[in-house]
Design an enzyme around this catalytic site. Structure first.
Site, PDB file in Angstrom:
ATOM      1  CG  HIS A 134     -25.290  15.489 -11.857  1.00  0.00           C
ATOM      2  ND1 HIS A 134     -25.115  15.601 -10.845  1.00  0.00           N
ATOM      3  CD2 HIS A 134     -25.331  15.956 -12.075  1.00  0.00           C
ATOM      4  CE1 HIS A 134     -24.917  17.349 -11.127  1.00  0.00           C
ATOM      5  NE2 HIS A 134     -25.467  16.851 -13.189  1.00  0.00           N
ATOM      6  CD  GLU A 135     -26.258  14.343 -16.632  1.00  0.00           C
ATOM      7  OE1 GLU A 135     -27.014  15.245 -17.266  1.00  0.00           O
ATOM      8  OE2 GLU A 135     -25.248  15.003 -16.338  1.00  0.00           O
TER       9      GLU A 135
HETATM   10 ZN    ZN Z   1     -26.154  18.599 -13.576  1.00  0.00          ZN
END
Ligand code: ZN
Length: 227
Positions: A40-41
């Protein structure tokens, strides 16, 4: 994290399996959750990089993370795409996990693991889409306001206010739930999330206020004048 999965989640999901399986699945799914958060990051970071913004560090916490960008995006469009990249990645991973479960057809223990990863990514995506700046959802709100009125600072202030209200509403909803007696743990957990969202939005708003003020005179400059 791994121990609560091994002692609570998997014994419930797989009551017939021996504890060693619960522990293996607990550790394995904690690792998969970690990988999901990193993915996600990384989606944010790689999109930011495409817009020439360096990401200095990535800090992970229980439901997401913070990509420390060295500067703010220069256009609403960049902000929008950078903010959207993380949740898009989490939704994609959830889809892959649920899809994998549908086609795997293996032993129930494997299906449970796919289901866990799918649900975890869905929660990550939805949590981060809450409209509380500096969460991704709040950044999307800021990008839209910024595009609408053309003022970055105004958009940040309003997004911060919406974030504080969102946090208070979450906390209030959680407290009401906990008080009603039905869902004590998840109610209290929601209170914590709400307070976290409120505090983050307030801090982000303060930071924007400081940036807006004229830059203070540096000590070196004063010395130069004296010399
Ligand atoms: Zn995020």
């Amino acid at each position: 994290m791994a121990s609560s999965l091994a002692l609570v989640y998997f014994p419930r999901a797989l009551p017939a399996a021996p504890p060693v399986v619960h522990w293996a699945w607990g550790v394995g799914s904690a690792l998969l959750l970690f990988v999901s958060l990193v993915a996600h990051e990384l989606a944010h970071a790689l999109t930011a990089q495409r817009y020439g913004i360096r990401v200095e560090s990535i800090t992970l916490h229980l439901l997401g993370g913070v990509s420390q960008m060295v500067e703010e995006p220069s256009t609403p469009r960049a902000e929008l795409l950078i903010a959207a990249a993380g949740p898009v990645m989490s939704f994609a991973l959830a889809g892959m996990a649920f899809g994998g479960r549908a086609v795997a057809g293996g032993p129930v223990s494997v299906l449970v693991l796919f289901g866990y990863v799918g649900a975890a990514n869905l929660v990550i995506a939805v949590f981060n889409l809450l409209p509380g700046y500096p969460l991704d959802g709040g950044r999307l709100v800021r990008a839209s306001l910024w595009a609408w009125r053309g003022s970055f600072d105004w958009a940040t202030r309003v997004a911060s206010m919406i974030g504080r209200v969102t946090g208070l509403m979450l906390a209030g909803f959680g407290a009401a739930n906990a008080a009603a007696g039905g869902e004590l743990i998840s109610g209290l957990w929601l209170v914590m999330v709400g307070i976290f969202v409120h505090q983050s939005a307030r801090a982000a708003g303060r930071l924007a206020e400081i940036r807006e003020r004229p830059a203070p005179v540096e000590v070196e400059q004063i010395e130069e004048h004296v010399a």
